[in-house]
Design a protein around this motif. Structure first.
Motif, PDB file in Angstrom:
ATOM      1  N   SER A  95       0.750  -1.369   0.110  1.00 48.38           N
ATOM      2  CA  SER A  95      -0.154  -0.077   0.034  1.00 48.38           C
ATOM      3  C   SER A  95       0.962   1.319  -0.022  1.00 48.38           C
ATOM      4  N   GLY A  96       1.947   1.351   0.877  1.00 45.01           N
ATOM      5  CA  GLY A  96       2.908   2.391   0.911  1.00 45.01           C
ATOM      6  C   GLY A  96       3.580   2.625  -0.506  1.00 45.01           C
ATOM      7  N   GLY A  97       3.956   1.512  -1.139  1.00 45.75           N
ATOM      8  CA  GLY A  97       4.503   1.562  -2.579  1.00 45.75           C
ATOM      9  C   GLY A  97       3.697   2.141  -3.539  1.00 45.75           C
ATOM     10  N   ILE A  98       2.415   1.550  -3.403  1.00 45.78           N
ATOM     11  CA  ILE A  98       1.336   2.050  -4.559  1.00 45.78           C
ATOM     12  C   ILE A  98       1.103   3.614  -4.114  1.00 45.78           C
ATOM     13  N   ALA A  99       0.904   3.776  -3.119  1.00 43.53           N
ATOM     14  CA  ALA A  99       0.542   5.266  -2.655  1.00 43.53           C
ATOM     15  C   ALA A  99       1.574   6.328  -3.048  1.00 43.53           C
ATOM     16  N   GLY A 100       2.700   5.678  -3.078  1.00 40.73           N
ATOM     17  CA  GLY A 100       3.833   6.537  -3.231  1.00 40.73           C
ATOM     18  C   GLY A 100       3.848   7.068  -4.672  1.00 40.73           C
ATOM     19  N   LEU A 101       2.917   6.304  -5.579  1.00 39.04           N
ATOM     20  CA  LEU A 101       3.110   6.835  -7.066  1.00 39.04           C
ATOM     21  C   LEU A 101       2.601   8.355  -6.957  1.00 39.04           C
ATOM     22  N   SER A 102       1.600   8.726  -6.088  1.00 41.32           N
ATOM     23  CA  SER A 102       0.874   9.631  -6.100  1.00 41.32           C
ATOM     24  C   SER A 102       1.578  11.097  -6.404  1.00 41.32           C
ATOM     25  N   LEU A 103       3.020  10.876  -6.052  1.00 39.48           N
ATOM     26  CA  LEU A 103       4.051  11.771  -6.390  1.00 39.48           C
ATOM     27  C   LEU A 103       3.846  12.529  -7.794  1.00 39.48           C
ATOM     28  N   PHE A 104       3.550  11.493  -8.577  1.00 40.87           N
ATOM     29  CA  PHE A 104       3.620  12.011 -10.142  1.00 40.87           C
ATOM     30  C   PHE A 104       2.868  13.341 -10.361  1.00 40.87           C
ATOM     31  N   VAL A 105       2.023  13.373  -9.358  1.00 38.46           N
ATOM     32  CA  VAL A 105       1.161  14.669  -9.747  1.00 38.46           C
ATOM     33  C   VAL A 105       1.814  15.935  -9.390  1.00 38.46           C
ATOM     34  N   GLU A 106       2.805  15.671  -8.494  1.00 39.12           N
ATOM     35  CA  GLU A 106       3.365  16.865  -8.140  1.00 39.12           C
ATOM     36  C   GLU A 106       4.416  17.674  -9.244  1.00 39.12           C
ATOM     37  N   SER A 107       4.886  18.701  -8.852  1.00 41.76           N
ATOM     38  CA  SER A 107       5.605  19.623  -9.586  1.00 41.76           C
ATOM     39  C   SER A 107       7.019  18.938  -9.820  1.00 41.76           C
ATOM     40  N   ASN A 108       7.689  19.187 -11.036  1.00 42.56           N
ATOM     41  CA  ASN A 108       8.868  18.522 -11.168  1.00 42.56           C
ATOM     42  C   ASN A 108       9.780  19.246 -10.101  1.00 42.56           C
ATOM     43  N   MET A 109       9.519  20.405  -9.786  1.00 45.34           N
ATOM     44  CA  MET A 109      10.596  21.156  -8.802  1.00 45.34           C
ATOM     45  C   MET A 109      10.676  20.452  -7.444  1.00 45.34           C
ATOM     46  N   ARG A 110       9.453  20.061  -6.857  1.00 45.03           N
ATOM     47  CA  ARG A 110       9.290  19.367  -5.527  1.00 45.03           C
ATOM     48  C   ARG A 110       9.471  17.895  -5.722  1.00 45.03           C
ATOM     49  N   ARG A 111       9.377  17.302  -6.661  1.00 45.36           N
ATOM     50  CA  ARG A 111       9.368  15.583  -6.736  1.00 45.36           C
ATOM     51  C   ARG A 111      10.786  15.299  -6.129  1.00 45.36           C
ATOM     52  N   ARG A 112      11.822  15.794  -6.566  1.00 45.99           N
ATOM     53  CA  ARG A 112      13.218  15.186  -5.936  1.00 45.99           C
ATOM     54  C   ARG A 112      13.461  15.454  -4.860  1.00 45.99           C
ATOM     55  N   THR A 113      12.854  16.693  -4.214  1.00 45.43           N
ATOM     56  CA  THR A 113      13.134  17.094  -2.854  1.00 45.43           C
ATOM     57  C   THR A 113      12.530  16.290  -1.893  1.00 45.43           C
TER      58      THR A 113
END
Length: 381
Positions: A95-113
């Motif tokens: 569940s944690g791994g699948i939920a982590g894919l939600s970062l896809f909707v974030e901006s490129n600027m914040r994803r890496r951080t």
């Protein structure tokens, strides 16, 4: 699911911080430019239009991520109930791994951080779990050693390769140093020269290095105390309100002690980094650029100041430095051709990192810091 008003409140806070940053820049420009007409009306436009920002694409991305992660996590926890996965905690991992894919909707600027922040926590969780299960023996002063190594590379990057650091972090380090600016570092540390450049000639400081280091330690302490006060107050207000009401003297005494030790840690760390660089530069007497071993040794030395902090705080400080270190190493790898940029790699890293983090949160919460447990409890539970 997080209440939408909570998401809106958090994003309003983000917008106000953004506006405060703009205000600071405009004030600085006003002080530098005198009667510049373009700066005269800075008070009228210092904050971005609230409603425009609130309904912006960036705000939507941020709110979507905050809402999607707990929603997906709880959804897949329910779906995993149909399978016998709870005994070994695999339902939390999946569940944690699948939920982590939600970062896809974030901006490129914040994803890496965000991804690097999670990666550092995941490494800490796995290391603590390995220690608890006897797979790996605890390393004496392991967090102190790791902190010194991270400091060594961070000081090296600040002195010689600022392009490897995030811009905001780099200028924060310069601000903490009180002496260093990008221009004088270019002149004294980076640009090729034919003669040795003293600290006075390089416009770093006028006194002798030893005298300046002592005075700088004393003068920087109050500022760092102000910096750390809200950092130590926030967990009390968020997670220890009941204890504060029941034992106010004990909590306030602990708060005072923590602020004093944290301010001493940071002021000593900054002073040692600069002082060791000064000493080694003067001993070598070589013209710029600065030999790489000097900032590396300065970073190793100044990292020892973390011993002023209590043991639990040392771990948190290491977790703060690891993302910056990994990011800098990744950029160095790109620069040298050792690494390649992978599209949406940050999303994969975040998803993989949240697997052990969520397992630890549900099954072994002691492996997480109280601050991280509190955040997850607020957003997920």
């Amino acid at each position: 699911m997080i209440p939408y008003k909570t998401i809106v409140a958090m994003d309003v806070f983000r917008i106000l911080l953004k506006g405060a940053g703009m205000l600071h820049k405009q004030k600085k420009s006003r002080s530098n430019c005198g009667k510049n007409k373009d700066v005269g009306n800075f008070t009228n436009n210092s904050y971005p239009p609230l409603w425009k920002e609130l309904f912006s694409k960036d705000c939507f991305r941020f709110a979507s991520f905050l809402g999607l992660y707990p929603a997906l996590y709880n959804l897949f926890l329910k779906l995993c109930q149909n399978y016998d996965l709870k005994k070994n905690g695999m339902n939390y991992v999946i569940s944690g791994g699948i939920a982590g894919l939600s970062l896809f909707v974030e901006s490129n600027m914040r994803r890496r951080t965000i991804a690097l922040f999670a990666l550092a926590r995941a490494v800490g969780v796995l290391a603590d779990a390995a220690n608890r299960q006897g797979v790996v023996r605890p390393i004496p002063h392991g967090y102190t050693t790791l902190f010194c190594l991270c400091c060594s590379f961070m000081v090296y990057c600040t002195a010689l390769k600022p392009q490897l650091l995030q811009k905001g972090y780099y200028y924060s380090v310069l601000k903490w140093s009180r002496d260093y600016t990008n221009s004088n570092l270019e002149k004294v540390f980076r640009k090729q020269g034919s003669v040795f450049v003293s600290c006075a000639r390089g416009e770093i400081h006028d006194n002798t290095c030893t005298r300046h280091a002592f005075l700088d330690l004393l003068q920087s302490w109050p500022g760092f105390a102000k910096l750390y006060l809200p950092i130590h107050v926030a967990p009390i207000l968020l997670f220890k309100r009941k204890l504060l009401r029941q034992q106010p003297k004990k909590v306030l005494k602990s708060l005072l002690k923590n602020v004093v030790m944290s301010a001493t840690f940071l002021s000593a760390m900054v002073m040692l980094a600069k002082y060791v660089i000064c000493l080694l530069r003067n001993m070598s007497g070589k013209p710029p650029p600065l030999p790489a071993y000097i900032p590396l040794l300065a970073g190793l030395t100044c990292g020892l100041s973390v011993l002023f902090e209590r043991a639990s705080r040392r771990k948190e400080l290491v977790m703060f430095l690891i993302p910056h270190t990994i990011n800098a190493l990744f950029l160095l790898g790109l620069e040298k051709g050792f690494c390649k940029y992978i599209p949406y790699g940050s999303v994969v890293v975040f998803a993989a990192s949240m697997m052990p983090i969520m397992h630890a949160y549900e099954r072994e919460p002691a492996t997480l810091t109280p601050f991280i447990r509190g955040i997850l409890r607020y957003f997920v539970s």
